[in-house]
Enzyme design. Structure first.
Site: not given
Ligand SMILES: C[S@@+](CC[C@H](N)C(=O)[O-])C[C@H]1O[C@@H](n2cnc3c(N)ncnc32)[C@H](O)[C@@H]1O
Length: 218
Positions: A55, A105, A109, A141
């Site tokens: 994370e 994520d 876009k 989602d």
């Molecule tokens: C949309 S959130 C979902 C968090 C968790 N999986 C949930 O479903 O509650 C995406 C998470 O991935 C982390 N994240 C995104 N890209 C990342 C990367 N390249 N390396 C490490 N963490 C990443 C973000 O900081 C965020 O906490």
């Protein structure tokens, strides 16, 4: 027993050296584990396995650590590092039994799509780190991204689609709890890795547009 603040945060002194794990214990890894709702619940229910969350947000890493301390969880750690780099360079070859990627994520876009995790680079590193027969579990989602990820795996002969795991409410992630509470649909899929030719991973390169810019006159 780990119970001091930060004990569940994996400290890496040298990020050019692969991480070491107890090879006698299965290892499960969650990418973008957020505050750790899913992984800490899974770790608590499976004391014979080790769990690593990856994370990049410090606040979420600290909350993960706190959950482990309060829950008396000894078999989970979180690493604050970029996921693709970690898969490419730091995880053991064919040493991970299951990888979880829940609600990554979606970068909706068009101009941001290159930031998406799933693509040939991640699939190469993923295959290399999974045990042969190891699994990746995915949920989102975002319907369009779900289709893109399914197409990525369908085009890669090193994986076969399998039924995703059943996840009762206590194994929902933080984002999932929010999305399901809003009545949004959740799309899930899973794949198993197959035997294939085991080539070394090519070094990651930085695309020219992402190189730090020279400041004129300095
Ligand atoms: C949309 S959130 C979902 C968090 C968790 N999986 C949930 O479903 O509650 C995406 C998470 O991935 C982390 N994240 C995104 N890209 C990342 C990367 N390249 N390396 C490490 N963490 C990443 C973000 O900081 C965020 O906490």
């Amino acid at each position: 027993m780990n119970d001091a603040p930060g004990d569940h945060i994996l400290r890496v002194a040298d990020i050019t050296r692969p991480l070491e794990f107890d090879t006698a214990r299965p290892l499960e890894v969650e990418v973008g584990c957020g505050k750790g709702r899913f992984l800490t619940a899974r770790a608590k229910a499976n004391p014979d396995c080790d769990f690593l969350g990856i994370e990049r947000m410090l606040g979420r890493v600290r909350l993960f650590d706190g959950k482990c301390r309060r829950g008396g969880i000894d078999n989970a750690k979180v690493l604050r590092l970029e996921a693709l780099y970690t898969f490419h360079y730091l995880l053991p070859a064919h040493g991970v039994r299951t990888v979880y990627v829940f609600f990554p994520d979606p970068w909706p876009k068009r101009k941001h799509r290159s930031h998406r995790l799933f693509g040939p680079l991640f699939l190469n590193a993923l295959w290399k780190r999974l045990e042969i027969g190891g699994k990746i579990e995915f949920a989102t989602d975002h319907e369009e991204y779900f289709g893109v990820v399914k197409d990525c795996f369908a085009a890669d002969g090193r994986f076969e689609e399998v039924a995703p795991m059943e996840r009762p409410r206590e194994l929902w992630t933080e984002f999932e709890t929010l999305f399901r509470g809003q009545g949004l649909a959740v799309h899930s899929a899973a794949w198993r890795s197959l035997p294939a030719s085991d080539e070394p991973l090519a070094p990651l390169t930085v695309p020219p547009e992402a190189e730090p810019r020279q400041i004129a006159g300095r």
